[in-house]
Scaffold this active site. Structure first.
Site, PDB file in Angstrom:
ATOM      1  N   CYS A   1      -4.179   0.704  -4.123  1.00 48.06           N
ATOM      2  CA  CYS A   1      -3.184   0.598  -5.191  1.00 48.06           C
ATOM      3  C   CYS A   1      -2.239  -0.584  -4.948  1.00 48.06           C
ATOM      4  O   CYS A   1      -1.740  -1.191  -5.895  1.00 48.06           O
ATOM      5  CB  CYS A   1      -2.386   1.893  -5.314  1.00 48.06           C
ATOM      6  SG  CYS A   1      -1.565   2.425  -3.792  1.00 48.06           S
TER       7      CYS A   1
ATOM      8  N   HIS B   1       2.736   5.008  -2.890  1.00 47.22           N
ATOM      9  CA  HIS B   1       1.802   4.646  -3.953  1.00 47.22           C
ATOM     10  C   HIS B   1       2.415   3.521  -4.784  1.00 47.22           C
ATOM     11  O   HIS B   1       3.615   3.528  -5.076  1.00 47.22           O
ATOM     12  CB  HIS B   1       1.511   5.854  -4.835  1.00 47.22           C
ATOM     13  CG  HIS B   1       0.537   5.577  -5.943  1.00 47.22           C
ATOM     14  ND1 HIS B   1      -0.764   5.191  -5.707  1.00 47.22           N
ATOM     15  CD2 HIS B   1       0.680   5.621  -7.298  1.00 47.22           C
ATOM     16  CE1 HIS B   1      -1.388   5.011  -6.869  1.00 47.22           C
ATOM     17  NE2 HIS B   1      -0.530   5.252  -7.842  1.00 47.22           N
TER      18      HIS B   1
END
Length: 905
Positions: free
Chosen positions: A315, A841
């Site tokens: 990510c 994230h």
């Protein structure tokens, strides 16, 4: 099996058996163990089947107790069906092999089961095909365990005969095993074969260390490997291969498959490691999030809304790529024919491979359709040139962004032969002239689309603290890294003492620039303690109840003062000349020392006190007794009028005309011969001051009886400069403006001690003051918010909310070049980081300029968001575009739907 009839277990029995196997196998997972892929659809059917009882199995394979929903019994699943995960390939000899689909996502398409769980389910249900994968060591320290879902796929070519064979091989296999298998397939003698690293069809290194793993040799998916066959008769090669050239017919090439959708390294990391020994193998790492309706249609809409598959903790890469891909200037450039600008000869570049890989990926993301793209080919190139980003560990998206911008610049640098140019100092010339000269020199060596779009120019001013030499240079920048509030300032606690007995000691906590100097600390303390016009502060560091050093130089860097140091500040008259300082050092007797005035048995304690003494005055022993009484008078207990020896106390008046209760204290003066003089006798005797020292040491020996007359608790505890906790917590909750961060970035600061500047005038390295100013701004201004800080071995993430403008970001007042027109920027993209340092994230918020609408890019998931939702405490890297006075030029480079539909590459 009983009497030839299979015994079918109840759902509850199946569940209990799988639970026991999972628990038993989880604690002993190690490299080399086997895991099996099973389709997510079948697994969900089985979960529903065994969930009919009071105890249910969760999506990740764990179990929880709750009431079942619904009353109708579910049908037992059919045999295991994994055909959705594979496709068959057929070689020239009609041999069929099974390959995994290239775009599988763990938790969405499949899950991984330990060997024991798979064997049990397979014995009950049968089916297949069986898809086994091995556990390998991974990570920088090789202490994390990963299941190698996609081993390296290499295609072997015997170019003289046209024979070929496709093999799968683990990245943990050795070069020797690859060598053996190549020889076995083509029936070659092992002594006649050499293997080369043949990345980009060029010889890079002879792979002659047969014990080395392919991972250690940095062999990636989609990479070529060349095997040279030595002719035993002539000693030469069959079909010689030129260094950095291409192979002639007759050479055996081990070439990676040209499929661009293969995974880079092929690892999907599960949430377990060898460090804790706890297995959570049924807990999916990429479980589909519970996303609601995205509101994004899949037909007839604009391009640029294609997601990127998460290849396992990628990510960080996906968010940075989406921001660059949606920079209109880059989108236009890489969709046009940019190949003629690729610089394959640049030793600082990557032979154009990074630019080609990025351009290919950008075209896929701007092509019609919404099918998410797996950036495996790009990640393979990235890992090749930047091994720090290989594997499946989480990384910093800003570090990747910096590497990409620099790497793309070098691959696309239009300057093929960089001239040598020696920069000149300003030497009093006008800033405009010097800045233009520096920029022209920079462009003569660096000229690319990245420079055109992203590079600006600083004005850097250095001032020597010794000779005041001023050096001005103008340097390029690619992005601005702005500190947040808790890294801008520093909280420091200092205890302030008086020398005239006018007040008790008091601790003052002040906020100062983190990279400031002692003058900043003294100024802040002066304001906090209401210093009088005729007073000044003498700063000292205390160690072991003694004065370690006086911090008299106002240019001393505050970075030299640690958080666990102890500081004292002494109020003294400002107008004193020819002054020495009396240091009153407190001592307490050890057990058994009694009231003896001998120096034996006494140890320093408390905080020294300081009082100035004029060298022009004649000082007697009684004068020193009076000075010490004045300093200690605020600590004298009330209603105490008795000498320590039992006789009555008397009052005297000091210079402040304040009555002082006079005690004949047990004081000893250290003379210039280091001999101790008893100050309790001979009050009128003159004290001879040392001519070589600026300090006069006097010991005050505190007996238990004397301690009964004074409250010395004010001297006993000197606080540390900084205690962690309360300041950082407060800083996180305070609103912070992006303009404040920019001002802190541009504030004058001393260089850190390890980055001293060589002064050409002093001919020595100096801790100069450095001041940055913005001089020339780029079309796209990239701003990095420094959320991650490092303190020794501890890493911190700052969750400070930064209030950044989306529209009308006006930086005109921060530009030193006053001939520059008004500079207004508008936000069009940003990356976000959620969570902690190593387990967070990344996402991206991006505005499609053609639609004037914001979207959230979360790996393969894209959804519309409101503009007011763009701002959050997760904002990490901001992308601003310059707003031009001509409205049409402000949107130049944005792509319309019509343009996009005509692109079919």
């Amino acid at each position: 099996m009983a009497g030839g009839v299979a015994v079918q277990l109840t759902p509850e029995e199946e569940k209990q058996i799988i639970r026991e196997i999972t628990t038993a196998s989880g604690a002993h997972t190690k490299a080399g163990d086997t895991f099996y892929l099973i389709t997510q659809r079948w697994w969900q059917d089985w979960l529903k089947y065994v969930n009919q009882s009071q105890t249910s199995v969760m999506n990740d394979g764990s179990f929880s107790d709750h009431n079942s929903v619904g009353s109708s019994a579910l049908v037992r699943p059919r045999s295991i069906e994994n055909s959705d995960l594979i496709y068959e390939t057929e070689s020239e000899d009609s041999a069929k092999t099974i390959e995994l689909q290239d775009t599988l996502v763990e938790g969405t398409d499949y899950i991984l089961l330990p060997e024991g769980v798979w064997n049990q389910l397979y014995s009950w249900y049968g089916g297949g095909p069986v898809l086994a994968r091995k556990v390998i060591d991974s990570g920088l320290s090789q202490t994390e365990l990963s299941v190698e879902v996609y081993p390296l796929r290499l295609q072997l070519h015997l170019m003289s005969k046209g024979d070929q064979s496709t093999i799968r091989i683990s990245k943990k296999e050795t070069i020797g095993e690859l060598h053996r298998r190549a020889c076995e397939i083509f029936d070659l003698k092992t002594k006649q074969v050499y293997i080369w690293d043949y990345f980009s069809r060029q010889k890079h290194a002879l792979m002659n260390d047969l014990e080395k793993t392919l991972d250690d040799a940095n062999i990636q998916m989609d990479q070529d490997i060349l095997v040279e066959v030595i002719n035993s008769d002539t000693g030469g090669c069959v079909g010689p291969v030129q260094e950095n050239g291409s192979a002639d017919n007759g050479a055996l090439a081990v070439a990676a498959s040209q499929s661009s959708s293969l995974p880079a390294g092929g690892l999907y990391v599960n949430k377990y490691s060898s460090r804790n020994g706890n297995s959570e193998l049924l807990q999916n790492t990429n479980v589909e999030k519970a996303y609601g309706p995205s509101g994004v249609s899949t037909r007839g809409s604009s391009c640029g809304l294609t997601g990127l598959l998460n290849l396992g903790n990628t990510c960080f890469m996906n968010s940075a790529i989406q921001c660059l891909v949606h920079t209109p200037e880059f989108a236009r450039y890489f969709r046009d024919d940019y190949h003629q600008e690729i610089n394959r000869q640049n030793p600082l570049g990557m032979v154009g491979e990074l630019a080609l890989a990025f351009g290919e990926l950008l075209r896929k993301l701007w092509a019609p359709g919404r099918t998410p793209v797996a950036p495996r080919s790009f990640k393979a190139k990235l890992a090749r040139f930047a091994p720090q980003f290989s594997g499946c560990s989480q990384h910093d998206s800003q570090e990747l962004l910096a590497f990409l911008l620099d790497g793309l610049h070098e691959d696309l640098n239009r300057v093929k032969h960089k001239p040598y140019i020696k920069s000149r100092d300003a030497d009093g010339r006008p800033d405009e002239e010097v800045a233009d000269e520096y920029w022209a020199n920079h462009i003569a060596r660096n000229d690319s689309i990245i420079v055109d779009v992203c590079q600006g120019q600083y004005k850097s001013t250095l001032v020597c603290p010794a000779c005041n030499k001023v050096s001005v240079t103008f340097d390029p920048f690619m992005y601005l890294s702005l500190p947040l509030q808790s890294t801008i300032t520093r909280s420091m606690t200092v205890t302030v003492f008086t020398c005239d007995g006018s007040a008790l000691p008091a601790a003052c906590t002040v906020s100062v620039p983190k990279q400031g100097r002692c003058r900043d600390l003294i100024q802040a303390l002066s304001n906090a303690c209401s210093l009088q016009l005729n007073e000044k502060l003498l700063l000292a560091e205390i160690r072991g109840h003694l004065i370690y050093r006086f911090l008299e130089d106002p240019l001393i860097s505050l970075s030299s003062i640690k958080d666990d140091d102890h500081l004292a500040a002494y109020k003294i008259p400002k107008v004193l000349k020819k002054t020495k300082f009396l240091q009153l050092i407190h001592r307490r007797g050890e057990q058994g020392a009694g009231n003896s005035q001998s120096t034996m048995g006494w140890k320093p304690y408390g905080t020294p006190l300081v009082s100035p003494i004029s060298c022009d005055d004649t000082i007697t022993r009684g004068d020193i007794q009076l000075m010490v009484n004045k300093m200690l008078s605020p600590m004298l207990r009330k209603n105490n009028t008795e000498y320590p020896d039992g006789s009555n106390a008397r009052q005297s008046y000091g210079g402040s005309l304040k009555p002082v209760t006079f005690h004949k204290l047990p004081l000893q003066l250290v003379d210039e011969n280091n001999a101790c003089i008893d100050l309790t006798v001979g009050e009128d005797k003159v004290v001879k001051l040392s001519s070589s020292s600026m300090s006069i040491l006097v010991f005050a020996d505190w007996s238990q009886k004397l301690l009964g007359s004074y409250d010395t608790s004010h001297l006993e505890t000197l606080p540390e400069v900084c205690k962690y906790g309360h300041v950082n917590k407060k800083a996180r909750t305070e609103p912070l403006s992006l303009y404040t961060c920019l001002e802190a970035f541009l504030r004058e600061e001393p260089l850190v001690p390890e980055d001293m500047w060589y002064c050409p005038q002093c001919k020595e390295r100096r801790q100069a003051s450095k001041k940055l100013d913005l001089w020339r701004l780029p079309e796209v201004l990239v701003i990095h918010l420094k959320r991650f800080s490092y303190s020794r071995s501890i890493k911190h993430k700052l969750d400070t909310f930064v209030n950044f403008p989306i529209h009308d970001f006006d930086v005109t007042n921060y530009i030193a070049n006053k001939n520059t027109p008004r500079q207004i920027y508008e936000l069009y993209a940003l990356t976000n980081h959620y969570g902690g340092m190593g387990s967070g994230h990344y996402t991206a918020h991006i505005k499609l300029l053609d639609e004037n609408r914001w979207y959230n890019f979360d790996d393969s998931h894209i959804s519309v968001i409101n503009e007011e939702d763009v701002k959050s405490a997760a904002a990490y890297v901001l992308f601003y575009r310059r707003v031009h006075s001509d409205k049409s030029s402000a949107s130049n480079g944005a792509y319309s739907t019509g343009e996009c539909q005509n692109y079919h590459n």
